[in-house]
Design an enzyme around this catalytic site. Sequence first.
Site, PDB file in Angstrom:
ATOM      1  N   HIS A  81      47.567  34.579  45.164  1.00  0.00           N
ATOM      2  CA  HIS A  81      48.272  33.350  44.790  1.00  0.00           C
ATOM      3  C   HIS A  81      48.044  33.000  43.323  1.00  0.00           C
ATOM      4  O   HIS A  81      47.116  33.485  42.664  1.00  0.00           O
ATOM      5  CB  HIS A  81      47.798  32.188  45.672  1.00  0.00           C
ATOM      6  CG  HIS A  81      46.330  31.892  45.490  1.00  0.00           C
ATOM      7  ND1 HIS A  81      45.835  31.179  44.419  1.00  0.00           N
ATOM      8  CD2 HIS A  81      45.255  32.232  46.240  1.00  0.00           C
ATOM      9  CE1 HIS A  81      44.521  31.080  44.516  1.00  0.00           C
ATOM     10  NE2 HIS A  81      44.145  31.719  45.615  1.00  0.00           N
TER      11      HIS A  81
ATOM     12  N   GLU B 140      41.956  32.746  53.249  1.00  0.00           N
ATOM     13  CA  GLU B 140      40.798  33.144  52.463  1.00  0.00           C
ATOM     14  C   GLU B 140      39.503  32.960  53.256  1.00  0.00           C
ATOM     15  O   GLU B 140      39.452  32.214  54.247  1.00  0.00           O
ATOM     16  CB  GLU B 140      40.747  32.307  51.175  1.00  0.00           C
ATOM     17  CG  GLU B 140      39.586  32.603  50.235  1.00  0.00           C
ATOM     18  CD  GLU B 140      39.576  34.037  49.684  1.00  0.00           C
ATOM     19  OE1 GLU B 140      39.489  34.967  50.504  1.00  0.00           O
ATOM     20  OE2 GLU B 140      39.618  34.197  48.447  1.00  0.00           O
TER      21      GLU B 140
END
Length: 211
Positions: free
Chosen positions: A9, A83
């Site tokens: 990202h 994550e």
Amino acid sequence: MTLFGLVRHGQTDYNLRGLFQGSSDIPLNATGREQAHHALDGAPDIAWDAAVSSPLGRAEETARIIAEDHGISFVGTDPRLAEIDWGAAEGHDVAEMEARYPGRAFPGREGLQAVADRGYLALDDLAERFADQNVLVVAHGTFIRLLLSGVTGTHLPSIPNGALSLLRHEGESWQVEMIAGEAAEEPARTAPVGASPRFPLSEHHLRPYGL
């Protein structure tokens, strides 16, 4: 065969300030959105069939920006692509927490192997769903690094925001073709059917550390 494009990202304010964010749902900042628009600049000319992301906002927004810019179908999120959970370190200064907890042994931190295992399972399912297609997976730095480390058997440096890596899945064979925009020359790794853990990881695979 399925080719996965693993994209980290774009930047967040936590990245900018050097804070652990992990499972915390921190949005992209302006720089991060710009990185998303340019994530495929200079990338190999691949016709991407679909884009999927972690459910965390910074990853989903990055995926949606890339998908819209390049006419790729965004097919949703998968919680297994999230994550690592840094536990007690979430939201705290990286240097401070590393000094307090050597080896990043933070209370409540998710295990490295658990992160990799859920990631491989997600890719297994995507490979079945998108057989013989090319899929962009927008996720996170440590998550991507653990997947690639599991295949190469080596530790890797931090993955930059907006960087693209390529991982090919065919049967039980995995081949890392590119790491953060750089060609990789690693042998394919084969996993026994039903093996768990797939590619054993250790704390060694987190060095050198990255956010």
